[in-house]
Design a protein around this motif. Structure first.
Motif, PDB file in Angstrom:
ATOM      1  N   SER A  50     -19.109  22.569 -23.895  1.00  0.00           N
ATOM      2  CA  SER A  50     -19.244  22.788 -22.455  1.00  0.00           C
ATOM      3  C   SER A  50     -18.353  23.893 -21.907  1.00  0.00           C
ATOM      4  O   SER A  50     -18.490  24.270 -20.740  1.00  0.00           O
ATOM      5  N   CYS A  83     -22.405  18.677 -27.943  1.00  0.00           N
ATOM      6  CA  CYS A  83     -21.955  17.503 -27.210  1.00  0.00           C
ATOM      7  C   CYS A  83     -20.644  17.796 -26.499  1.00  0.00           C
ATOM      8  O   CYS A  83     -19.911  18.733 -26.833  1.00  0.00           O
ATOM      9  N   ASP A  86     -18.359  14.956 -20.921  1.00  0.00           N
ATOM     10  CA  ASP A  86     -19.005  14.937 -19.618  1.00  0.00           C
ATOM     11  C   ASP A  86     -20.429  15.477 -19.761  1.00  0.00           C
ATOM     12  O   ASP A  86     -20.654  16.685 -19.777  1.00  0.00           O
ATOM     13  N   ALA A  87     -21.376  14.574 -19.871  1.00  0.00           N
ATOM     14  CA  ALA A  87     -22.766  14.971 -20.123  1.00  0.00           C
ATOM     15  C   ALA A  87     -23.350  15.789 -18.977  1.00  0.00           C
ATOM     16  O   ALA A  87     -24.076  16.763 -19.207  1.00  0.00           O
ATOM     17  N   ASP A  88     -23.046  15.403 -17.752  1.00  0.00           N
ATOM     18  CA  ASP A  88     -23.588  16.139 -16.605  1.00  0.00           C
ATOM     19  C   ASP A  88     -23.061  17.562 -16.568  1.00  0.00           C
ATOM     20  O   ASP A  88     -23.828  18.514 -16.338  1.00  0.00           O
ATOM     21  N   SER A 117     -24.719  19.685 -19.304  1.00  0.00           N
ATOM     22  CA  SER A 117     -26.093  20.088 -18.964  1.00  0.00           C
ATOM     23  C   SER A 117     -26.098  21.203 -17.925  1.00  0.00           C
ATOM     24  O   SER A 117     -26.869  22.164 -18.033  1.00  0.00           O
ATOM     25  N   VAL A 125     -25.869  16.347 -25.643  1.00  0.00           N
ATOM     26  CA  VAL A 125     -25.640  14.906 -25.552  1.00  0.00           C
ATOM     27  C   VAL A 125     -24.204  14.650 -25.106  1.00  0.00           C
ATOM     28  O   VAL A 125     -23.271  15.291 -25.605  1.00  0.00           O
ATOM     29  N   GLY A 126     -24.017  13.710 -24.211  1.00  0.00           N
ATOM     30  CA  GLY A 126     -22.664  13.300 -23.839  1.00  0.00           C
ATOM     31  C   GLY A 126     -22.081  12.396 -24.897  1.00  0.00           C
ATOM     32  O   GLY A 126     -22.718  11.409 -25.299  1.00  0.00           O
ATOM     33  N   GLN A 182     -20.946   7.009 -31.111  1.00  0.00           N
ATOM     34  CA  GLN A 182     -21.401   8.067 -30.209  1.00  0.00           C
ATOM     35  C   GLN A 182     -21.767   9.333 -30.984  1.00  0.00           C
ATOM     36  O   GLN A 182     -22.765   9.996 -30.673  1.00  0.00           O
ATOM     37  N   VAL A 190     -25.385  11.417 -31.486  1.00  0.00           N
ATOM     38  CA  VAL A 190     -25.560  12.864 -31.319  1.00  0.00           C
ATOM     39  C   VAL A 190     -26.365  13.432 -32.489  1.00  0.00           C
ATOM     40  O   VAL A 190     -27.343  14.165 -32.295  1.00  0.00           O
TER      41      VAL A 190
END
Length: 261
Positions: free
Chosen positions: A16, A37, A40-42, A45, A62-63, A71, A75
């Motif tokens: 991110s 990944c 913080d998924a939002d 994205s 993917v978060g 997790q 992913v």
């Protein structure tokens, strides 16, 4: 130069921001497909929609917290469901803990080692059997010159990164000949962490002046911070099939800050 990455699939953790995001952008530029990944998924994205707006069909985001094995399994599964293969992994998730030695609690030490080791072990273990199906499987661990050159202001991070460098060598032997494993050692790279430190410092001068003092103090031969895209270019080189006879190696991307031979 053609890095021979078109239509191959790569997992980049911590995608991110900073080096991870630059790596995602360059992989997309090479025609690869990317699984990435971040916790913080939002935010992940939103960033990808802004940075690589025309590549949604070639990215799965993917978060996930890479310290949590279920997790990271999710992913990898998401990437396989979408793309059906996996050719490489960039272990990039991590950070730095700036605190003097005797002001770093044992819990902080444990947390630092957990992040540096769990993030790599979980991801490699989740991916390795799928990587073996590739004809050019590769892993690049993003580390730091701190692994060989401790910084007194970052004792826990320095020690954890030294351990990761040792682990990376072990992985390169354990996973050979099917999967290559190499490390990129970073110096002072202009990412969000340095920008936050500048803001927290309260220094009223422009960032460039603050930066100049730091690179002079650290002895950076090129007299500047590095850029995330400069790191990503070296990650892609080691990750790609053109580096097919390179494993167990380290590459400094540090502007000449390293004092070791």
């Amino acid at each position: 130069m053609d890095l021979q990455m078109r239509d191959r699939v790569y997992l980049v953790t911590g995608g991110s921001s900073g080096v991870g995001l630059a790596t995602v952008r360059q992989l997309i530029g090479e025609g690869a497909k990317v699984l990435t990944c971040a916790r913080d998924a939002d935010r992940l994205s939103q960033v990808l929609a802004h940075e690589v707006p025309d590549a949604s069909d070639r990215i799965v985001a993917v978060g996930a917290d890479v310290r949590d094995r279920p997790q990271i399994d999710a992913v990898v599964d998401a990437g396989l469901d979408r793309f059906g293969r996996l050719d490489g992994v960039v272990n990039n998730a991590g950070g730095s803990r700036m605190a003097p030695l005797w002001e770093t609690s044992l819990d902080a030490w444990r947390d630092e080692f957990d992040l540096k080791f769990s993030s790599v072990l979980n991801t490699v273990d989740a991916a390795r059997e799928h990587l073996r199906a590739s004809d050019a499987a590769s892993i690049v661990n993003v580390n730091a010159v701190l692994s060989r050159q401790p910084e007194t202001k970052l004792p826990a991070t320095s020690a954890a990164r030294a351990g990761l460098l040792n682990l990376s060598k072990t992985l390169s032997v354990d996973l050979a000949p099917d999967i290559r494993v190499n490390s990129v050692l970073l110096g002072l790279i202009d990412t969000g962490q340095w920008r936050r430190r500048y803001e927290d410092s309260g220094d009223q001068r422009p960032f460039a002046a603050w930066e100049a003092d730091i690179v002079d103090d650290r002895g950076v031969a090129l007299h500047r911070f590095g850029r995330a895209d400069e790191v990503a270019a070296m990650i892609l080189t080691l990750l790609s099939p053109i580096a097919s006879y390179v494993t167990g190696s380290t590459l400094d991307v540090a502007g000449g800050v390293a004092r070791y031979v």
